[in-house]
Every structure is written in structure tokens, then in C-alpha cells.
Design a protein around this motif. Sequence first.
Motif, PDB file in Angstrom:
ATOM      1  N   ILE A  62      66.440  70.385  86.426  1.00  0.00           N
ATOM      2  CA  ILE A  62      66.964  69.823  87.765  1.00  0.00           C
ATOM      3  C   ILE A  62      66.965  71.375  88.798  1.00  0.00           C
ATOM      4  N   GLY A  63      67.235  72.573  87.912  1.00  0.00           N
ATOM      5  CA  GLY A  63      67.516  73.574  88.997  1.00  0.00           C
ATOM      6  C   GLY A  63      66.305  74.126  89.617  1.00  0.00           C
ATOM      7  N   THR A  64      65.070  74.080  88.699  1.00  0.00           N
ATOM      8  CA  THR A  64      63.796  74.456  89.011  1.00  0.00           C
ATOM      9  C   THR A  64      63.246  73.280  90.033  1.00  0.00           C
ATOM     10  N   ILE A  65      63.475  72.084  89.940  1.00  0.00           N
ATOM     11  CA  ILE A  65      62.910  71.269  90.858  1.00  0.00           C
ATOM     12  C   ILE A  65      63.541  71.486  92.312  1.00  0.00           C
ATOM     13  N   VAL A  66      64.922  71.727  92.158  1.00  0.00           N
ATOM     14  CA  VAL A  66      65.466  71.729  93.625  1.00  0.00           C
ATOM     15  C   VAL A  66      65.177  73.202  94.155  1.00  0.00           C
ATOM     16  N   SER A  67      65.032  73.967  93.438  1.00  0.00           N
ATOM     17  CA  SER A  67      64.560  75.333  93.795  1.00  0.00           C
ATOM     18  C   SER A  67      63.192  75.563  94.296  1.00  0.00           C
ATOM     19  N   MET A  68      62.237  74.726  93.729  1.00  0.00           N
ATOM     20  CA  MET A  68      61.094  74.494  94.312  1.00  0.00           C
ATOM     21  C   MET A  68      61.026  73.917  95.501  1.00  0.00           C
ATOM     22  N   TYR A  69      61.802  72.965  95.892  1.00  0.00           N
ATOM     23  CA  TYR A  69      61.717  72.545  97.138  1.00  0.00           C
ATOM     24  C   TYR A  69      62.353  73.270  98.292  1.00  0.00           C
ATOM     25  N   PHE A  70      63.414  73.880  97.887  1.00  0.00           N
ATOM     26  CA  PHE A  70      64.031  75.040  98.849  1.00  0.00           C
ATOM     27  C   PHE A  70      62.958  76.133  99.314  1.00  0.00           C
ATOM     28  N   ILE A  71      62.203  76.446  97.959  1.00  0.00           N
ATOM     29  CA  ILE A  71      61.637  77.794  98.343  1.00  0.00           C
ATOM     30  C   ILE A  71      60.288  77.201  99.037  1.00  0.00           C
ATOM     31  N   SER A  72      59.637  76.414  98.912  1.00  0.00           N
ATOM     32  CA  SER A  72      58.469  75.654  99.688  1.00  0.00           C
ATOM     33  C   SER A  72      58.845  75.635 101.325  1.00  0.00           C
ATOM     34  N   PHE A  73      60.237  75.062 101.387  1.00  0.00           N
ATOM     35  CA  PHE A  73      60.824  74.808 102.726  1.00  0.00           C
ATOM     36  C   PHE A  73      60.811  76.373 103.585  1.00  0.00           C
ATOM     37  N   ALA A  74      61.339  77.100 102.610  1.00  0.00           N
ATOM     38  CA  ALA A  74      61.396  78.691 103.154  1.00  0.00           C
ATOM     39  C   ALA A  74      59.960  79.214 103.412  1.00  0.00           C
ATOM     40  N   TYR A  75      59.050  78.899 102.450  1.00  0.00           N
ATOM     41  CA  TYR A  75      57.776  79.366 102.924  1.00  0.00           C
ATOM     42  C   TYR A  75      57.096  78.925 104.132  1.00  0.00           C
ATOM     43  N   LYS A  76      57.378  77.423 104.287  1.00  0.00           N
ATOM     44  CA  LYS A  76      56.967  76.846 105.444  1.00  0.00           C
ATOM     45  C   LYS A  76      57.360  77.656 106.777  1.00  0.00           C
ATOM     46  N   ASN A  77      58.731  77.600 106.652  1.00  0.00           N
ATOM     47  CA  ASN A  77      59.494  78.649 107.871  1.00  0.00           C
ATOM     48  C   ASN A  77      58.816  79.736 108.211  1.00  0.00           C
ATOM     49  N   ASN A  78      58.859  80.358 107.033  1.00  0.00           N
ATOM     50  CA  ASN A  78      58.357  81.915 107.238  1.00  0.00           C
ATOM     51  C   ASN A  78      57.063  82.175 107.694  1.00  0.00           C
TER      52      ASN A  78
END
Lengths: 178, 200
Positions: A62-78
Motif C-alpha cells: 500500500i505504501g509503495t502504491i501511494v508513494s508512486m502516485y504522489f511521487i509521479s504527481f511531484a514529477y509532473k509539477n516539477n
Amino acid sequence: MAPKSNFSKEEELLLQDFGRGLSAKSSAIFYFHAFIVSTVPLYLFSNIQQMFICENAILFGIGTIVSMYFISFAYKNNKFELKHKIAQKRGDGVSAEIHAAVADMDGNKKVSKKEKDERILWRKNEVAEAESIQLAVFNTNATFLAILIFLAFLIFKNYAPTPYPFRLQLVQNIILTS
Amino acid sequence: MNLGCLIFYSSNMKCVLCLVALFAFFSNAVIADDTTAKLILIKEVLNDIITEGNDLSVQYSLFNIGDGPATDVELADSDFHESEFELVSGMTSVKWERIGANSNVSHVVVVKPLKASAFNSTSAVVQYVASEGAEPTFGFSDELGELSIISATEYKRLHASHVWEWFLFSVFCIPSLLLPYLLHFTSKSKYNALSAKKKH
């Protein structure tokens, strides 16, 4: 009834190039890197904190999936923020590259100024897209890993019973707001 | 004449008193040969951290602070049950024939805890004969109280150096950090060079 505003082809192209939307290739790169950077710290948690993967499989999943979502969101913004800055910086270099390429072409075929400008714009967008993706991945990964290691192995080292989700959530919130 | 008798009798009394004093002194000296031993038993754990599966060293020190030798000395400690501890070296029951006055002996037992839990350590017992013909005397060591035995997992988490784990982690981070940066740096260098060339 208000008339629908349809964008022209050129406008749609501009939106695609300069908007926040991601191409399929960019999305795939982002999710791949997000998966790698989300799963690598699990090695540390299992070997240093002794949180074995078999015992904590659901939590880690669960942590990996949640983390993947938020990190890819951060990638997009950055990436969106970096692309404009990089495009401005690469203007001269890209135009030099296009001029050199045009000069190498067959002398009889003349390229109009408009076509040259379009090529420069397209190439600049392409280079900025690629570089911004790479730099966004690097910046976000470095920030995520640094904060995760600092919180997980220094600040909350002895936090019980399950330190993993607390730290991860904190890190993700920090990255998201940055 | 009476005075002479008085002087004679007083000097005789003095001699008698001197003899009595001398007799008392030497009789005390005779009594001093009948000495007794007094043993003090100290039990201490030599480990800083007690871990399941790792050796635990316990040292027993016997000090004879008495005037005489202690004989038939037997030390016994029933703390380390087979179900909870594995005996690695030494014995939990030891005998010494004689411990001289003002001397000491020590004995180390090494055991391996089989379970991670709180362990209540009680006193070790020493039995000895304090003087010849006397009944056996019993003595007890200090109590160590409750000792915490941590699991091997907890020990690794808290005290292992983890150098190898950090090294491998840094290797695993290469695709996530080094590769994207190198790609960006390569492109940046290329276009900066082109831009510099154009300006010249």
C-alpha cells in the motif's frame, strides 16, 4: 446557449507542448522511476529496521502504491516548472544546431525562415521536454530519498510499532507542497 | 618485722600479678590460632548488552576476608535452566578444597540465552566450612535483579553497523539518481557548447 470554443490545430499543438499534460512516453518514464524510487527504500527498512517484507507485505504494498502516485504527481509539477526555464536557456544552442543542420542539407533546397523558426521551436520544445523530465526525476528522487532517510533513520529511528507509513506520509506531504 | 613481711608479701603479689598477666596474654595467643573464614560472594554480568543467541558471561568472585582458610567450598547457581539457557563453558556448580585467608578466587560461566525476554536473576549460593570441625556455613551473592535479554533482530537493528546495507542502497539508487542527472548534464553540456560556439 454559449458557443463552444474549439481550439485550432495550432492552438492544440501549443497546449500540448506548453501545457501540464504528459505524453504516454513521459507518463511511462515517470511511473517507472516512481516505482523504482518507492521500492528501493524497502531494502533499508527490511535490513536495517528489521521490518521483514514477508511480515509487512500489505503495508509495504500500500505504501509503495501511494508513494508512486504522489511521487509521479511531484514529477509532473516539477517538470512543468523546469521546462520553461530550460527552454529559455537552450534557445541559442538549439538554433545553432538547426542552422548547422540546415547548412549541411542539400544547397539547392532552400529552407524558409518560417520553417527554420518552426523547426527551432519544435526542437527547443523537444530538448526542454527531455531535459526537464530528467531533471525533475533527479530533483524529486533526491529530495524524497534525503528526507526519507533523515526522518526514518535519524528522527523516528525508534518509533514503534510501525514507523514506515508515518514517515512515508510525511515525506510525501513535504514533496507535494514543495 | 611486720613492715618487712608487708614488703615481702607486696613484692610476691606483684610477681603473681605479672605471672597472671603473662598467662592471660599467652592464653589469648593460644585462642588466636582457632580462626574462622568468612567468604563474600560477588556475582556480576560481564556483558553490556544481553542478546538472544549471543554469549552471556557471568563472573563469580569469592573473597575470604576471615582469619582462617575456608575449606570444602561449593558454589552453586541455579539461575540458568536448560530450557532457557545453553551452557557454553564453565560450570554452574564448582568446588574448591581450600580458599586461604585474605585470598580470592573467581570463576566465569558462559551461557547462551535461548529466548528474548525479561530474566529475573537470583543469588548464587556458597557453602563452606569456616573452621575445622564447624558446621557448613552458607552465603549468598548479590542479586542482579531483572535483566533484559533482547532479540537478535532488535540487536541488529540497534547495534549493527549496517555499512554493507548502506553501500548496497547507494548502488540501488544509481538508476534513480545518477542516470537521470547524467542524461540531463550531457544534453546541457552539448547545448551550452553550441551556444558558446555560436556567440564566437
